[in-house]
Design an enzyme around this catalytic site. Structure first.
Site, short mmCIF file in Angstrom:
data_model
loop_
_atom_site.label_atom_id
_atom_site.label_comp_id
_atom_site.label_asym_id
_atom_site.label_seq_id
_atom_site.Cartn_x
_atom_site.Cartn_y
_atom_site.Cartn_z
N CYS A 16 14.32 -15.78 -14.84
CA CYS A 16 13.49 -14.94 -13.97
C CYS A 16 14.25 -14.42 -12.76
O CYS A 16 13.68 -13.73 -11.92
CB CYS A 16 12.23 -15.67 -13.54
SG CYS A 16 12.55 -17.10 -12.50
N HIS A 33 0.83 -1.20 0.00
CA HIS A 33 0.00 0.00 0.00
C HIS A 33 0.87 1.26 0.00
O HIS A 33 0.61 2.23 -0.72
CB HIS A 33 -0.92 -0.03 1.22
CG HIS A 33 -2.00 0.99 1.18
ND1 HIS A 33 -2.85 1.22 2.22
CD2 HIS A 33 -2.37 1.86 0.21
CE1 HIS A 33 -3.68 2.18 1.90
NE2 HIS A 33 -3.42 2.58 0.68
C1 PEP Z 1 15.81 -17.02 -8.10
O1 PEP Z 1 16.25 -17.74 -7.21
O2 PEP Z 1 16.49 -16.55 -9.02
C2 PEP Z 1 14.37 -16.66 -8.11
C3 PEP Z 1 13.84 -15.99 -9.10
O3 PEP Z 1 13.64 -17.03 -7.02
P1 PEP Z 1 13.63 -16.21 -5.64
O4 PEP Z 1 14.41 -14.97 -5.83
O5 PEP Z 1 12.19 -15.99 -5.34
O6 PEP Z 1 14.28 -17.19 -4.72
#
Ligand code: PEP
Ligand code: MG
Length: 603
Positions: free
Chosen positions: A512, A196
């Site tokens: 990611c 928020h």
């Molecule tokens: C990662 O480990 O690169 C990932 C995207 O997961 P988290 O950062 O949520 O552990």
């Protein structure tokens, strides 16, 4: 210029101002559940007085900003709603004092906790976000009663100009109150999950970064009352050198701002490289509010939906229907574009008390991610799979599992997924097609990735954990940050192994981890052949822009050659810096600035 802290960008922009470091004291846990009173009238007076003080503060503030703000009506409405809520809480708390002879502080605490519980039980993520507002009101009333300073008073008394607030936590009302009273930048240790405050900071254009590793006390001794910069594009808190003039700082600020404006203005254009490779640029989403702004930043979907937010700050896990309705809402926010849902990744750095994860000496090597789900919480995994399958009759969904280290974890999860499908069919419940993938973030699975190919539709590389496990350097430990390096040839070679194998099998590869949000990594990741990048929302425009300017055919060989045959561990990074500066010349000043920050020693 020195990097004082590196965090996650929450609100883009760049702010120069005076650092005010503030450690918010925890007033709640100090209120004993035995706090009684033998003078109810005194307690009631104390409470009424606190309400009056709060009313006066808010009204004075509204008066103060009357002529300055165009958003006045909005602020007026929110603050008046706050006062109405505070009013009825105080009324109930007075009844509590009378009936139970408790002290005023405990009465407020008990009443507010009752409502917080109700909001959380509502099952709606949006409604439960209002919990922040209640905690906010509670915190102010209790602070006034205890005679503790309010952050707002403290800042207003000192200065009203260009404040950069560095604190452990910030309440939404503090942002509202300070937004036009000098607050220009924000750094917090906590936040982001129930965001928020982040929404308000965004509304008021206050650059904001979240630094989970922030040590308020030690940072206070270094920078309190000094000029600092918050770089909400990249996630830096910076301390200028003593001899840097205001004019030169403004020049730097303008360079950073202008190029970022350019990124943002072109955010709707697709990320197709100069030689025609179409790269999906997706968002990492940590809560429902993040999902609302994915499309505004040019995101093409969600490449990592971290489900943890659904499980935090409550007493039991969400059920299938709750998960389903949240997924549907998120799908609406992104206009039914692709969403890759990650199964709950609890354990390690993401504790969830009611899951009763037993204490481990080495939680990062312990029962976390898919291990925990398969060994101790299959019920949670099943509910998530059911919800995603059902949601996919509505939008486009993928499902992936975190912290995979063995093939058997994949096989077992898929078996459960098939059983869930059979059950849904038996019961005549509608579901759609869901692509299945794994996070590649543990070296063991990356090294046998060829054997994974038959079981998955896609893999998503989590470079945050992968880097820490390859280099045996804790991603959150400041002392080994010098070792934690996504550009280390060992990481790049393993990435090559994964991407190359996946490509041969026609399996899609996403990245990611944070690496995908780093402009310097983009030429490497594209040369390796990744299909999609899932990045911090605020980095989407920048990453799309860089992708569009690159010609993979022209750069691939030199990058791959150096990954195979480097002399120094920093060679590849250096080459990529050069490539970026040569091919995207408008980026050069920005790269030089960041390079100089990063090379500087932390004080
Ligand atoms: C990662 O480990 O690169 C990932 C995207 O997961 P988290 O950062 O949520 O552990
Ligand atoms: Mg991870």
């Amino acid at each position: 210029m020195k990097v004082i802290a590196k965090g996650v960008p929450i609100v883009s922009g760049l702010a120069i101002g005076v650092a005010k470091v503030w450690k918010e004291e925890d007033v709640f846990n100090n209120i004993s559940s035995n706090c009684r009173s033998n003078n109810n009238d005194f307690e009631i007076r104390k409470l009424k007085n606190a309400l009056e003080v709060l009313n006066n503060k808010v009204n004075n503030y509204l008066e103060f900003i009357k002529n300055e703000r165009k958003e006045l009506k909005e602020i007026n409405d929110i603050l008046n709603a706050y006062l109405l809520i505070a009013d009825s809480i105080v009324e109930e708390a007075i009844d509590k004092i009378k009936s139970d002879n408790v002290c005023a502080e405990l009465a407020v605490k008990v009443i507010i906790e009752k409502y917080i519980q109700k909001l959380r039980e509502s099952g709606s993520e949006l409604i439960s976000m209002r919990v922040d507002d209640l905690i906010d009101i509670e915190s102010q009333l209790i602070r006034i009663m205890l005679g503790k300073p309010l952050l707002y008073d403290l800042l207003i008394n000192q200065s009203r100009d260009n404040i950069i607030l560095i604190t452990n936590d910030i309440m939404p009302s503090t942002i509202l109150l300070l937004a036009r009273s000098g607050l220009v930048g924000l750094v917090t240790k906590h936040g982001g999950i129930t965001s928020h405050s982040a929404i308000l900071a965004r509304t008021f254009n206050i650059p904001y970064i979240l630094v989970p590793s922030l040590d308020i006390e030690s940072i206070g001794t270094i920078i309190n009352d000094k000029a600092v910069i918050v770089d909400g594009y990249k996630g830096y808190l910076l301390l200028p050198d003593i001899n840097e003039s205001y004019t030169s700082l403004m020049q730097i600020a303008n360079i950073i701002k202008n190029i970022n404006d350019k990124f943002f203005n072109e955010r709707a254009q697709p990320a197709v490289t100069e030689d025609g490779h179409n790269i999906k640029v997706l968002a990492n989403v940590n809560n429902i509010e993040d999902a609302r702004i994915v499309l505004d930043y040019g995101g093409e979907g969600i490449g990592l939906l971290r489900l943890e937010f659904m499980y935090m700050n409550r007493k039991q896990p969400p059920n299938e229907n709750e998960l389903l309705s949240t997924l549907q809402k998120i799908s609406e926010f992104v206009h039914k574009r692709e969403i890759i849902v990650r199964a709950l990744d609890a354990g390690g750095d993401k504790p969830i008390p009611y899951l009763n994860i037993s204490k481990e000496n080495n939680p990062f090597l312990g029962l976390r991610g898919i291990r925990l789900l398969l060994k101790e919480h299959q019920d949670i995994l099943i509910d998530e799979i059911r919800a995603v399958l059902r949601a996919s009759s509505f939008g486009e969904f993928g499902f992936m599992i975190p912290m995979v280290s063995t093939l058997s974890e994949i096989i077992e999860t898929k078996k459960i997924m098939n059983e869930v499908k059979e059950d849904l069919e038996r019961k005549g419940i509608n579901y759609g097609k869901v692509s299945f993938g794994i996070m590649v973030e543990i070296p063991s699975i990356a090294l046998i990735i060829d054997k994974v190919m038959n079981y998955v539709d896609f893999v998503s590389i989590g470079t945050n954990d992968l880097t820490q496990y390859i280099l045996a350097a804790d991603r959150d430990n400041e002392k080994v940050q010098y070792l934690y390096n996504e550009f280390h040839p060992s990481v790049l070679r393993l990435l090559y192994n994964v991407v190359n194998t996946a490509k041969r099998h026609g399996v899609r590869v996403d990245v990611c981890g944070e690496m995908a949000s780093n402009e310097i990594a983009i030429p490497i990741l594209l040369s390796l052949g990744v299909d999609a990048l899932s990045v911090n929302i605020t980095s989407i425009p920048k990453i799309k822009y860089i992708v569009r300017k690159l010609n993979i055919g022209k750069i691939r060989n030199s990058i791959m050659e150096l990954i195979n045959n480097f002399s120094n561990e920093g060679d590849v990074r250096e080459l990529v810096m050069r490539i970026l500066m040569e091919t995207i010349t408008e980026l050069t000043p920005l790269m030089k600035i960041y390079e100089s920050y990063e090379n500087s020693q932390q004080p």
